[in-house]
Scaffold this motif. Structure first.
Motif, mmCIF file in Angstrom:
data_model
loop_
_atom_site.group_PDB
_atom_site.id
_atom_site.type_symbol
_atom_site.label_atom_id
_atom_site.label_comp_id
_atom_site.label_asym_id
_atom_site.label_seq_id
_atom_site.Cartn_x
_atom_site.Cartn_y
_atom_site.Cartn_z
ATOM 1 N N MET A 270 11.060 5.355 3.976
ATOM 2 C CA MET A 270 11.196 3.921 3.731
ATOM 3 C C MET A 270 10.414 3.097 4.756
ATOM 4 N N LEU A 271 10.198 3.682 5.938
ATOM 5 C CA LEU A 271 9.313 3.040 6.921
ATOM 6 C C LEU A 271 7.887 2.957 6.353
ATOM 7 N N LEU A 272 7.465 4.030 5.679
ATOM 8 C CA LEU A 272 6.143 4.040 5.046
ATOM 9 C C LEU A 272 6.095 3.034 3.902
ATOM 10 N N VAL A 273 7.166 2.996 3.118
ATOM 11 C CA VAL A 273 7.244 2.051 1.988
ATOM 12 C C VAL A 273 7.166 0.616 2.506
ATOM 13 N N ASN A 274 7.904 0.319 3.569
ATOM 14 C CA ASN A 274 7.884 -1.041 4.123
ATOM 15 C C ASN A 274 6.507 -1.402 4.683
#
Ligand SMILES: Nc1nc(=O)c2c([nH]1)NC[C@@H]1CN(c3ccc(C(=O)N[C@@H](CCC(=O)O)C(=O)O)cc3)C=[N+]21
Length: 287
Positions: A270-274
């Protein structure tokens, strides 16, 4: 009965492949998503996590920068570095690895990050945006938990009762807000709760985010409940384990997340998604 596992590694692989495609498309337009990770001090666990995050960035085709500083770095110098990254057009997301050395006020540091680059979702503006349903960045760990629920068909939680154990600013509170936004009926429990088991026994979904082993045991859940384990603890043999008595609960639950291989990898995903989202917002604003 044995519960079905919600595999955080498998789901991460799928979601990271989607991010890699979006990153390639944006890079082709001349804008490569970039994440800066700042690590202060030499906590060995932090060093491993930070390396995993940088590696994950490389795998999806992001630009990434790892800045390591001595534990003696002054707060003013750290704030100056954040200011520089806030103004660096190659950087779309900034992550300052927590915990920070004691002489640095982490609240002050988090608030210094531009909300447009706050891919951890820890800034007050991000928390506020989540609370009122505005555009912002969602905290990665609870966001990952929501994706895990979605992966088993639980997207609209209307009619479901979700019980969150823990009320931290980085997991418990944002988790409750995300469950609420998905129409669940939400109960937040914590160290001041009189009868935890009486609460969790009513839950269709339990999220354990305390940081203590065996906070949730089989006798505390109703048959068919979905159990999400955010905990990261070490057992007596030094093995990584969650907050949930996994072996007991898997006999009662319908779905359960393992530790390791559950929420942990989803946090990084989710860090990558954000970060991807942050870069896409910059691209959209430039048109
Ligand atoms: N600003 C900031 N943002 C964070 O997101 C942040 C932080 N500081 N400080 C530390 C914690 C911890 N954290 C983890 C993420 C993934 C795994 C993870 O992928 N764990 C693997 C196993 C790791 C192992 O084997 O040790 C798993 O659960 O399968 C673990 C821990 C992010 N954190």
């Amino acid at each position: 009965m044995s519960a079905q596992l919600i595999d955080g590694n498998a789901l991460s692989k799928q979601l990271r492949a989607e991010v890699a495609q979006r990153a390639a498309a944006l890079t082709a337009r001349g804008l490569k998503p970039g994440l800066a990770v700042i690590l202060v001090g030499d906590n060995p666990a932090s060093a491993v996590y930070v390396r995993n995050k940088v590696k994950a960035c490389e795998d999806v085709g992001f630009h990434s920068v790892l800045e390591k500083y001595e534990a003696t770095l002054s707060e003013a110098d750290l704030l100056a570095r954040i200011d520089a990254l806030n103004n660096d057009p190659a950087i779309h997301g900034i992550l300052v690895q927590l915990p920070l050395p004691k002489h640095i006020d982490d609240h002050k540091v988090i608030e210094a990050i531009s909300p447009l680059k706050d891919v951890d979702g820890f800034h007050v503006a991000s928390a506020g945006a989540l609370m009122v349903g505005e555009v912002g960045f969602k905290a990665c760990t609870p966001y990952g938990c929501m994706k895990m629920l979605e992966s088993i068909g639980l997207k609209d939680l209307r009619g479901k009762h979700a019980v969150v154990i823990g009320r931290s600013n980085i997991v418990g509170k944002p988790m409750a807000m995300m469950l609420l936004a998905a129409n669940a009926t939400v109960t937040i429990t914590h160290s001041g709760t009189a009868d935890l088991a009486a609460m969790t026994r009513q839950a269709d979904i339990v999220v354990a985010a305390v940081g203590k082993r065996n906070v949730l045991t089989a006798d505390m859940i109703k048959p068919g409940a979905v159990v999400i384990d955010v905990g990261m603890n070490r057992n007596d043999e030094g093995k990584l384990c969650g907050d949930v008595d996994f072996d007991g609960c898997r006999e009662v639950a319908s779905h359960i997340t393992p530790v390791p291989g559950g929420v942990g990898p989803m946090t990084i995903t989710m860090l990558l998604v954000n970060t991807m989202e942050a870069a896409e917002r910059v691209a959209a604003a430039a048109v």
